[in-house]
Motif scaffolding. Structure first.
Motif, PDB file in Angstrom:
ATOM      1  N   LEU A 144       0.823  -1.217   0.000  1.00 36.33           N
ATOM      2  CA  LEU A 144       0.000   0.000   0.000  1.00 36.33           C
ATOM      3  C   LEU A 144       0.855   1.264   0.000  1.00 36.33           C
ATOM      4  CD1 LEU A 144      -2.532  -1.194   2.737  1.00 36.33           C
ATOM      5  CD2 LEU A 144      -2.974  -1.047   0.282  1.00 36.33           C
ATOM      6  N   PHE A 145       0.304   2.328  -0.552  1.00 34.55           N
ATOM      7  CA  PHE A 145       0.899   3.656  -0.512  1.00 34.55           C
ATOM      8  C   PHE A 145       0.338   4.442   0.683  1.00 34.55           C
ATOM      9  CE2 PHE A 145       1.116   3.651  -5.435  1.00 34.55           C
ATOM     10  CZ  PHE A 145       2.429   3.211  -5.417  1.00 34.55           C
ATOM     11  N   THR A 146       0.998   5.532   1.022  1.00 36.88           N
ATOM     12  CA  THR A 146       0.443   6.462   2.014  1.00 36.88           C
ATOM     13  C   THR A 146      -0.930   6.959   1.557  1.00 36.88           C
ATOM     14  OG1 THR A 146       2.610   7.175   2.795  1.00 36.88           O
ATOM     15  CG2 THR A 146       0.811   8.724   3.112  1.00 36.88           C
ATOM     16  N   GLU A 147      -1.098   7.141   0.251  1.00 34.95           N
ATOM     17  CA  GLU A 147      -2.378   7.630  -0.285  1.00 34.95           C
ATOM     18  C   GLU A 147      -3.500   6.621  -0.017  1.00 34.95           C
ATOM     19  OE1 GLU A 147       0.530   7.669  -1.835  1.00 34.95           O
ATOM     20  OE2 GLU A 147       0.912   9.815  -1.963  1.00 34.95           O
ATOM     21  N   ASP A 148      -3.183   5.323  -0.013  1.00 37.44           N
ATOM     22  CA  ASP A 148      -4.186   4.305   0.336  1.00 37.44           C
ATOM     23  C   ASP A 148      -4.573   4.415   1.803  1.00 37.44           C
ATOM     24  OD1 ASP A 148      -4.209   2.865  -2.224  1.00 37.44           O
ATOM     25  OD2 ASP A 148      -2.170   2.285  -1.698  1.00 37.44           O
ATOM     26  N   PHE A 149      -3.552   4.672   2.641  1.00 37.79           N
ATOM     27  CA  PHE A 149      -3.795   4.820   4.081  1.00 37.79           C
ATOM     28  C   PHE A 149      -4.775   5.970   4.327  1.00 37.79           C
ATOM     29  CE2 PHE A 149      -1.856   6.384   8.285  1.00 37.79           C
ATOM     30  CZ  PHE A 149      -2.518   5.451   9.062  1.00 37.79           C
ATOM     31  N   ILE A 150      -4.543   7.093   3.671  1.00 39.44           N
ATOM     32  CA  ILE A 150      -5.418   8.256   3.830  1.00 39.44           C
ATOM     33  C   ILE A 150      -6.833   7.930   3.350  1.00 39.44           C
ATOM     34  CG2 ILE A 150      -5.830  10.663   3.148  1.00 39.44           C
ATOM     35  CD1 ILE A 150      -2.773  10.870   2.635  1.00 39.44           C
ATOM     36  N   ALA A 151      -6.926   7.358   2.156  1.00 39.86           N
ATOM     37  CA  ALA A 151      -8.243   7.062   1.580  1.00 39.86           C
ATOM     38  C   ALA A 151      -9.005   6.070   2.450  1.00 39.86           C
ATOM     39  CB  ALA A 151      -8.073   6.511   0.162  1.00 39.86           C
ATOM     40  N   ASP A 152      -8.301   5.058   2.961  1.00 36.08           N
ATOM     41  CA  ASP A 152      -8.971   4.045   3.784  1.00 36.08           C
ATOM     42  C   ASP A 152      -9.410   4.629   5.134  1.00 36.08           C
ATOM     43  OD1 ASP A 152      -8.607   2.277   1.732  1.00 36.08           O
ATOM     44  OD2 ASP A 152      -6.870   1.256   2.621  1.00 36.08           O
ATOM     45  N   LEU A 153      -8.582   5.514   5.696  1.00 36.39           N
ATOM     46  CA  LEU A 153      -8.974   6.202   6.935  1.00 36.39           C
ATOM     47  C   LEU A 153     -10.233   7.030   6.722  1.00 36.39           C
ATOM     48  CD1 LEU A 153      -5.650   7.740   8.388  1.00 36.39           C
ATOM     49  CD2 LEU A 153      -7.265   6.348   9.678  1.00 36.39           C
ATOM     50  N   GLU A 154     -10.245   7.779   5.620  1.00 37.66           N
ATOM     51  CA  GLU A 154     -11.384   8.669   5.347  1.00 37.66           C
ATOM     52  C   GLU A 154     -12.654   7.863   5.059  1.00 37.66           C
ATOM     53  OE1 GLU A 154     -10.027  11.458   2.346  1.00 37.66           O
ATOM     54  OE2 GLU A 154      -9.029  12.696   3.882  1.00 37.66           O
ATOM     55  N   ASP A 155     -12.483   6.745   4.334  1.00 37.52           N
ATOM     56  CA  ASP A 155     -13.644   5.866   4.081  1.00 37.52           C
ATOM     57  C   ASP A 155     -14.208   5.331   5.392  1.00 37.52           C
ATOM     58  OD1 ASP A 155     -13.436   6.157   1.390  1.00 37.52           O
ATOM     59  OD2 ASP A 155     -12.558   4.189   0.985  1.00 37.52           O
ATOM     60  N   PHE A 156     -13.307   4.945   6.281  1.00 41.25           N
ATOM     61  CA  PHE A 156     -13.717   4.280   7.518  1.00 41.25           C
ATOM     62  C   PHE A 156     -14.431   5.234   8.464  1.00 41.25           C
ATOM     63  CE2 PHE A 156     -12.931   2.495  11.794  1.00 41.25           C
ATOM     64  CZ  PHE A 156     -13.380   1.188  11.615  1.00 41.25           C
ATOM     65  N   TYR A 157     -13.858   6.415   8.643  1.00 42.39           N
ATOM     66  CA  TYR A 157     -14.417   7.356   9.634  1.00 42.39           C
ATOM     67  C   TYR A 157     -15.360   8.397   9.016  1.00 42.39           C
ATOM     68  CZ  TYR A 157     -10.923   5.610  12.988  1.00 42.39           C
ATOM     69  OH  TYR A 157     -10.180   4.822  13.817  1.00 42.39           O
ATOM     70  N   GLY A 158     -15.319   8.525   7.686  1.00 41.78           N
ATOM     71  CA  GLY A 158     -16.150   9.546   7.049  1.00 41.78           C
ATOM     72  C   GLY A 158     -15.705  10.960   7.390  1.00 41.78           C
ATOM     73  N   VAL A 159     -14.421  11.110   7.682  1.00 40.44           N
ATOM     74  CA  VAL A 159     -13.870  12.421   8.060  1.00 40.44           C
ATOM     75  C   VAL A 159     -12.656  12.693   7.178  1.00 40.44           C
ATOM     76  CG1 VAL A 159     -12.748  13.715   9.931  1.00 40.44           C
ATOM     77  CG2 VAL A 159     -14.568  12.082  10.477  1.00 40.44           C
ATOM     78  N   SER A 160     -12.510  13.935   6.709  1.00 38.20           N
ATOM     79  CA  SER A 160     -11.337  14.249   5.887  1.00 38.20           C
ATOM     80  C   SER A 160     -10.105  14.507   6.764  1.00 38.20           C
ATOM     81  CB  SER A 160     -11.614  15.485   5.024  1.00 38.20           C
ATOM     82  OG  SER A 160     -10.404  15.858   4.382  1.00 38.20           O
ATOM     83  N   VAL A 161      -9.014  13.838   6.429  1.00 35.29           N
ATOM     84  CA  VAL A 161      -7.754  14.063   7.164  1.00 35.29           C
ATOM     85  C   VAL A 161      -6.641  14.503   6.212  1.00 35.29           C
ATOM     86  CG1 VAL A 161      -8.167  12.563   9.151  1.00 35.29           C
ATOM     87  CG2 VAL A 161      -7.299  11.559   7.030  1.00 35.29           C
ATOM     88  N   GLN A 162      -7.037  14.766   4.956  1.00 36.87           N
ATOM     89  CA  GLN A 162      -6.025  15.107   3.938  1.00 36.87           C
ATOM     90  C   GLN A 162      -5.157  16.288   4.369  1.00 36.87           C
ATOM     91  OE1 GLN A 162      -5.550  13.360   0.812  1.00 36.87           O
ATOM     92  NE2 GLN A 162      -3.666  14.539   0.971  1.00 36.87           N
ATOM     93  N   SER A 163      -5.802  17.324   4.946  1.00 37.69           N
ATOM     94  CA  SER A 163      -5.033  18.527   5.295  1.00 37.69           C
ATOM     95  C   SER A 163      -4.012  18.221   6.393  1.00 37.69           C
ATOM     96  CB  SER A 163      -5.970  19.656   5.730  1.00 37.69           C
ATOM     97  OG  SER A 163      -6.675  19.260   6.889  1.00 37.69           O
ATOM     98  N   LYS A 164      -4.358  17.314   7.287  1.00 32.46           N
ATOM     99  CA  LYS A 164      -3.408  16.899   8.348  1.00 32.46           C
ATOM    100  C   LYS A 164      -2.195  16.212   7.715  1.00 32.46           C
ATOM    101  CE  LYS A 164      -5.635  17.990  12.170  1.00 32.46           C
ATOM    102  NZ  LYS A 164      -5.050  18.868  13.203  1.00 32.46           N
ATOM    103  N   PHE A 165      -2.451  15.320   6.778  1.00 35.00           N
ATOM    104  CA  PHE A 165      -1.351  14.628   6.095  1.00 35.00           C
ATOM    105  C   PHE A 165      -0.533  15.615   5.257  1.00 35.00           C
ATOM    106  CE2 PHE A 165      -1.494   9.984   6.624  1.00 35.00           C
ATOM    107  CZ  PHE A 165      -2.643   9.856   7.380  1.00 35.00           C
ATOM    108  N   ASP A 166      -1.246  16.521   4.573  1.00 36.87           N
ATOM    109  CA  ASP A 166      -0.540  17.511   3.745  1.00 36.87           C
ATOM    110  C   ASP A 166       0.500  18.251   4.578  1.00 36.87           C
ATOM    111  OD1 ASP A 166      -1.839  16.896   1.438  1.00 36.87           O
ATOM    112  OD2 ASP A 166      -3.296  18.544   1.538  1.00 36.87           O
TER     113      ASP A 166
END
Ligand SMILES: [Zn+2]
Length: 455
Positions: free
Chosen positions: A395-417
């Motif tokens: 998996l990529f880091t991008e998969d980790f972000i997408a899977d987190l967001e799918d699971f919780y329904g919350v955007s965390v992209q800006s935190k990762f950015d």
């Protein structure tokens, strides 16, 4: 921006006790690049057979490797082996395979000096083992690896591919001029034949998963134990060491730690546990195996879920499993604040090794994610689901972000950015990889001297 995930698997293979999902891994490969007047292309290894001959009479260890691979573009195929090959053939024709710098000066591989059509091909490589072997009355040989430096994985011993690629491997191991019995410690399935051994590794293994160590019988003290997984499987445990005092305590502690990990993250992902117990230093993880001190044992077993369960597809994803394992080491703290700005996942797509900031800043980031999801069950809830859902997938880091967001329904992209990619931050604010360039206390630096001692 979210990475567009491309999920494809070509076949389901059920083979004996191993049930393996074989994925087409080229969707996780880096981009092809110009090599002279042609294109250097990444491969999808289908299977690899390594015939390893330890010839004590001539004090020489040679390997003949036969690798079947697919390419989807016309070009010169890439693989890696640090030792200079004696001979390389593709589809029966002798070819050269010189080292080539990967773009961004990020790493080095070998490129076959022949343009091939897209499709299936067979690569044969003959080479002599240049490290990890010592002859005595028998032979001591171990393929020990690390992931905190470039080209420190199995390419030190065998021709192989990058971490994005999972493929079936078989070692055929033959001993010549050795009258006493050899012992083999491995996370593969060993079969003894009349004059050699075969070790089969499951098709979900990649370059960082196999564990192999052979020594004259009696050189190491060994204890055989087992545990019962929460899914009912009996999982054999082998602990071996030069120090018999370590055996029972390591076996006992392993059972306690696996019980903790199974309660948090579900059934142990592998079918056996092999532990090389050392009196000090850190450790290194393999799939259901580790070389480790008592201090790092729990950390390394956690990696059987995160690193060798869900697997990093490249160096930009390596921080995730170190951050999770370190977050566990730190007692699963929950932190409302997160200051560190890093670029742990913003390196070249060709980078292969893990960013050191994973242990400190990465662990802190996990404790911050746990805080953000505190009303939704916390981060461990996601991690349990993730390791079950994505077991044995690179998996990529991008998969980790997408899977987190799918699971919780919350955007965390800006935190990762901000904290993981270092986007939109002034460079002076960032913690640099160099400033945190210290050895992890959990992972040993495999110097040639240490490797020699460990054999
Ligand atoms: Zn680690």
């Amino acid at each position: 921006m979210r990475f567009d995930r491309f999920k494809l698997f070509t076949a389901l293979v059920f083979c004996g006790i191993w049930s393996d999902i074989v994925f087409a891994n080229l969707d996780k490969a880096p981009s092809a690049f110009a090599a002279g007047d042609s294109l250097a292309v990444f491969c999808d290894f289908k299977d690899a057979r390594y015939e390893i001959v330890y010839d004590r009479t001539n004090e020489k260890a040679t390997v003949r490797s036969t690798i079947v691979f697919d390419t989807t573009d016309m070009g010169k195929p890439l693989f890696d082996l640090i030792a200079n090959p004696i001979k390389v053939t593709v589809d029966g024709h002798e070819v050269g395979a010189e080292e080539v710098k990967l773009p961004d000066n990020s790493s080095t591989m070998r490129v076959v000096n022949k343009v091939l059509d897209a499709g299936q091909h067979t690569l044969e490589v003959f080479h002599e083992l240049s490290s990890g072997v010592r002859f005595s009355e028998g032979v001591n040989s171990a393929f020990l690896v690390g992931d905190l430096a470039d080209r420190d994985l199995a390419e030190k011993y065998l021709p192989t591919n990058l971490e994005y690629d999972s493929f079936a491997m078989e070692y055929s191991v033959k001993f010549i001029g050795i009258s006493n019995q050899q012992e083999i410690f491995t996370n593969g399935q060993v079969t003894q034949h009349r004059d050699h051994y075969t070790i089969q590794f499951p098709a979900h293994y990649n370059v960082s998963a196999p564990y192999f160590h052979t020594a004259p019988k009696g050189y190491f003290e060994v204890v055989y134990d087992h545990l019962t997984s929460i899914d009912g499987r009996t999982i054999p445990i082998v602990v071996y060491s030069k120090y018999s005092r370590l055996l029972e305590p390591f076996a006992k502690k392993t059972k306690t730690i696996v019980a903790e990990l199974e309660a948090d993250y579900g059934a142990f992902p592998h079918n056996s546990i092999t532990i090389y117990a050392t009196p000090g230093g850190g450790g290194m993880e393999y799939a259901g195996a580790t070389i480790t001190s008592d201090y790092a044992l729990a950390h390394e077993l956690t990696h059987s879920y995160f690193a060798r369960g869900v697997m990093p597809a490249n160096g930009n994803a390596g921080w995730i499993d170190e951050a999770i394992a370190s977050w566990r080491d730190d007692g699963y703290q929950r932190n409302s604040s997160m200051y560190a700005v890093t670029t742990m996942a913003a390196h070249s797509q060709y980078r292969r090794h893990t960013d050191y900031r994973a242990y400190s800043d990465g662990s802190m980031f996990m404790s911050h994610l746990d805080y953000l999801f505190r009303d939704l069950g916390g981060l461990k809830k996601f991690l349990k689901n993730w390791v079950g859902d994505k077991k044995f997938q690179p998996l990529f880091t991008e998969d980790f972000i997408a899977d987190l967001e799918d699971f919780y329904g919350v955007s965390v992209q800006s935190k990762f950015d901000r904290h993981i990619y270092g986007r939109g931050s002034k460079a002076s604010k960032s913690s640099t990889e160099k400033s945190s360039h210290k050895r992890s206390p959990m992972h040993m630096e495999l110097t040639p001297e240490l490797l020699e001692q460990l054999l």
